[in-house]
Design a protein around this motif. Structure first.
Motif, mmCIF file in Angstrom:
data_model
loop_
_atom_site.group_PDB
_atom_site.id
_atom_site.type_symbol
_atom_site.label_atom_id
_atom_site.label_comp_id
_atom_site.label_asym_id
_atom_site.label_seq_id
_atom_site.Cartn_x
_atom_site.Cartn_y
_atom_site.Cartn_z
ATOM 1 N N ASP A 189 29.081 -26.683 4.503
ATOM 2 C CA ASP A 189 29.413 -25.961 3.270
ATOM 3 C C ASP A 189 29.733 -24.504 3.553
ATOM 4 N N ILE A 190 28.934 -23.872 4.410
ATOM 5 C CA ILE A 190 29.151 -22.458 4.744
ATOM 6 C C ILE A 190 30.480 -22.281 5.462
ATOM 7 N N LEU A 191 30.804 -23.215 6.366
ATOM 8 C CA LEU A 191 32.077 -23.159 7.088
ATOM 9 C C LEU A 191 33.258 -23.263 6.125
ATOM 10 N N LEU A 192 33.192 -24.227 5.195
ATOM 11 C CA LEU A 192 34.273 -24.412 4.230
ATOM 12 C C LEU A 192 34.345 -23.257 3.238
ATOM 13 N N LEU A 193 33.193 -22.705 2.885
ATOM 14 C CA LEU A 193 33.178 -21.565 1.978
ATOM 15 C C LEU A 193 33.838 -20.348 2.632
#
Length: 312
Positions: A189-193
């Motif tokens: 999620d952090i990577l995609l965010l």
């Protein structure tokens, strides 16, 4: 039933019904366009997957919490608990993935012709299919972790080693394991965010440079083709900002539920409501900004009115 429980049930029921109605209407539009043999843009394909993910999230979080708020507590067995929580996690992950890819594809589409990204424009439709399927596969594997941790409770069974989610329970671990589990789930999620924020920043910068160039050109030299792209970009930026706002609230609540040894019923309910905000609002943001959707429903309404008059 207490008035507070009734109010919570009405809120969950309203979010669920409004969200499902908006998403199914928008899905109907894109399916009509697809079945009418019109070529969908790469961003339209991503939006279709985003709508399906939103429906999945609402069904797996809104429906059971609505039932629990109206007094039904243990209405799911072990398999039901595992599937509902797994598919909710899948839908939530797909939402962030689709929103991130949507911003990236739009950033590529509006990139200047002399930029490196312009070479990817003709390949975005092909890449969108591969990226979306990969997104499904990754979050399907992540969501399968809930198949191990979630379970139902029967009769007078002790809940000493279980964490309550009102209608289902999770096997309780020590705090270190919970933090590690939360970090493992949030890493993609952090990577995609981060990817989403980078693409959004690039779009804002591109629109700003385009506006600066237009100010130094005569009005009769303005390109009419840039207007639809600019409008679509602003719509996606609005969608991204909406997602980031609601996702931040939802993630903070989810983090507290994960690391707290015995979360309260109020915290669990607030976390569930926060996870429903974006899937409920998303279709209405898109419908209010996309003239094609408005024209589609206007034509559909006129055709039904014409058919009714013909039968009279």
């Amino acid at each position: 039933m207490a008035s507070s429980e009734l109010s919570i049930g009405v809120i969950f029921l309203s979010l669920t019904m409004i969200g499902l109605l908006g998403n199914f209407l928008l899905l109907h539009h894109y399916l009509f366009v697809y079945l009418s043999r019109y070529r969908l843009k790469s961003t339209d394909w991503v939006l279709m997957h985003l709508i399906v993910a939103s429906i999945l999230t609402i069904l797996c979080k809104g429906v059971p919490h609505t039932m629990a708020a109206f007094g039904l507590k243990d209405f799911l067995d072990d398999i039901g608990c595992k599937l509902f929580f797994s598919f909710h996690r899948l839908g939530r992950g797909l939402c962030i993935g689709c929103t991130s890819f949507l911003s990236v594809f739009q950033a590529i589409i509006i990139s200047p012709r002399d930029s490196w990204y312009s070479e990817l424009k003709i390949k975005t439709h092909k890449y969108s299919c591969y990226v979306l399927y990969m997104n499904w596969a990754i979050y399907f594997l992540i969501s399968s972790m809930n198949l191990v941790h979630m379970r139902a409770i029967y009769g007078n069974e002790s809940t000493a080693n279980l964490k309550s989610f009102l209608y289902c329970y999770a096997v309780r671990h020590d705090q270190t394991s919970d933090i590690f589990y939360a970090a493992l789930l949030t890493a993609p999620d952090i990577l995609l965010l981060g990817l989403m924020l980078w693409a959004s920043g690039y779009m804002v910068l591109t629109l700003y440079r385009h506006k600066q160039r237009m100010q130094h050109m005569p009005k009769n030299n303005f390109s009419s083709r840039s207007s639809p792209e600019s409008k679509a970009t602003k719509t996606i930026l609005l969608l991204v900002s909406t997602f980031v706002s609601f996702y931040t609230i939802s993630s903070l609540c989810q983090l507290f539920v994960t690391i707290i040894y015995n979360p309260s019923c109020s915290l669990v309910r607030v976390t569930a409501m926060a996870s429903l905000f974006f899937p409920t609002v998303c279709p209405f943001v898109l419908m209010s900004r996309d003239s094609r959707v408005s024209s589609f429903f206007l034509c559909l309404k006129m055709s039904k009115h014409f058919h009714k008059e013909c039968n009279q």
